[in-house]
Each structure stands twice: as structure tokens, then as C-alpha cells.
Scaffold this active site. Structure first.
Site, mmCIF file in Angstrom:
data_model
loop_
_atom_site.group_PDB
_atom_site.id
_atom_site.type_symbol
_atom_site.label_atom_id
_atom_site.label_comp_id
_atom_site.label_asym_id
_atom_site.label_seq_id
_atom_site.Cartn_x
_atom_site.Cartn_y
_atom_site.Cartn_z
ATOM 1 C CD GLU A 94 3.048 -11.160 2.754
ATOM 2 O OE1 GLU A 94 2.672 -10.760 1.641
ATOM 3 O OE2 GLU A 94 3.825 -12.124 2.906
ATOM 4 C CG HIS A 96 -1.739 -4.767 9.265
ATOM 5 N ND1 HIS A 96 -2.600 -5.521 8.476
ATOM 6 C CD2 HIS A 96 -2.014 -3.468 8.998
ATOM 7 C CE1 HIS A 96 -3.346 -4.707 7.755
ATOM 8 N NE2 HIS A 96 -3.027 -3.470 8.042
ATOM 9 C CD GLN A 134 -6.335 -18.466 6.622
ATOM 10 O OE1 GLN A 134 -6.552 -17.514 7.362
ATOM 11 N NE2 GLN A 134 -7.229 -19.426 6.439
ATOM 12 C CG HIS A 162 -6.233 -13.260 9.701
ATOM 13 N ND1 HIS A 162 -5.129 -13.249 8.880
ATOM 14 C CD2 HIS A 162 -6.918 -14.406 9.412
ATOM 15 C CE1 HIS A 162 -5.155 -14.334 8.106
ATOM 16 N NE2 HIS A 162 -6.230 -15.047 8.421
#
Length: 202
Positions: A94, A96, A134, A162
Site C-alpha cells: 500500500e 508504493h 505484510q 517485496h
């Protein structure tokens, strides 16, 4: 007003016009202009519509009620850990709006009821297919199981990479982030947690 474990109100799931393809298409066209591209050139003309279609799937978790997924349960005398591991997931950070992906392991101790194994995969997808971090994803899965399954205890472990780290910022691919959440007897009993980790080898 009643709130589900993911803090979305019950009325949220009754809306029929939650997804707006046109707004996404407009936003993508502006984004392309913003990075110096021409949204009208041949290779990009259909990109806004393609992205909108992709978003309907990638963010489809907003249109699903996690409580309903766990409604169908079965009587069981099982009292030991039920474990499902290596559940693959893909989500969008949320911060990038870049993907993060990996595997989820879920364990729970039944209290007279079990849920179909496919439902655990569906539950992971509901929460993963939202703008996420996460840490919250791990907590939401654990809370949904604990509150809707009536288990004696729940444990959720996630390991993921990520792309906001791999392809930008520190530019370090392959870095794995692990998160853990446990409830009930799995918070209280270290031996039970150890058994979970031994069986999933995480």
C-alpha cells in the site's frame, strides 16, 4: 454498526458499484503522461483498459467478505494441529503499489469444527488481494480464523519478497521478510508453536 475483523462494515459488502474501471483508466492515462509517456501511442492505447481489468482481479479482495468464506464448517473430533503450508500469495504494497509475494503457513487447533482446506487458500487470497502491508496481512488472517472458526488457537507465518525493496530504494533482490501471528493456545504453548515450525520447516 457491525464491523468484521478486517474493520470493513457489513454494508461495504452489499455495494454493487465498488469497482470503477473508468476512474482507473483515467488515472492510468494521467500516470503515463506524468512519467513522460504518450498514452495515445500505439503500444499504450489500450494500456489503461488493460490495467483496469487487471486491477479488478488484483484488488478483488475488497469485494469479498472473509466471514462468508468460513461459514461452511464440519464436525470433527480432531484436537491436534491442522496445518496447511506453502500457500502462495501475491499482494500489492500500500505504500508504493508494488507487488510483494511469497508463501503462507497456517495452523490451528480445532474445537469441534474444521473448515475445508480450500477455504484457507481462499481466505489468504481475500486479504492478499487488497492494498496491504505484510504485517497486517498476517494479523488479518489470524483474526479471521480465530473469530470465525472458533478454534482453540491459530498461528500464521508469512515469508515474502517485496519489490519495493528489490527494484527500487535499496535495490536488493531476494531479501525475505518473515512475519508471525498467533492466538489462543498457540500463544500460550511454546511446545505447540515449536511443533508447528518443525512441520513447516520455516
Amino acid at each position: 454498526m457491525t464491523f468484521y475483523v478486517d474493520t470493513l462494515p457489513a454494508s461495504f459488502y452489499n455495494k454493487t458499484l465498488m469497482f470503477d474501471s473508468k476512474k482507473i483508466e483515467q488515472a492510468v492515462a494521467l500516470f503515463l503522461e506524468g512519467i513522460g509517456e504518450n498514452p495515445e501511442r500505439e503500444g499504450l492505447k489500450e494500456t489503461p483498459a488493460r490495467v483496469a481489468r487487471a486491477c479488478k482481479e488484483i484488488f478483488g479482495g475488497y469485494q469479498q467478505n472473509p466471514t462468508e468464506i468460513l461459514l461452511k464448517r464440519f464436525d470433527s473430533s480432531a484436537s491436534d494441529l491442522v496445518i496447511q503450508k506453502d500457500i502462495p500469495f501475491y499482494s500489492m504494497c500500500e505504500h508504493h503499489l508494488l507487488p510483494f509475494f511469497g508463501k503462507v503457513a497456517i495452523g490451528y487447533v480445532p474445537d469441534g469444527k474444521v473448515v475445508g482446506l480450500s477455504k484457507l487458500v481462499r481466505l489468504v487470497n481475500v486479504y492478499a488481494r487488497r492494498a496491504q502491508i505484510q504485517e497486517n496481512l498476517t494479523e488479518q488472517i489470524a483474526d479471521a480464523l480465530m473469530q470465525n472458526l472458533g478454534a482453540k488457537g491459530v498461528i500464521v507465518a508469512i515469508q515474502a519478497e517485496h519489490l519495493c525493496m528489490s527494484m527500487r530504494g535499496v535495490n536488493r533482490g531476494g531479501v525475505q521478510t518473515s512475519t508471525l501471528s498467533h492466538r489462543g493456545v498457540l500463544s500460550q504453548d511454546k511446545a505447540l508453536r515449536d511443533a508447528f515450525f518443525e512441520r513447516i520447516k520455516l
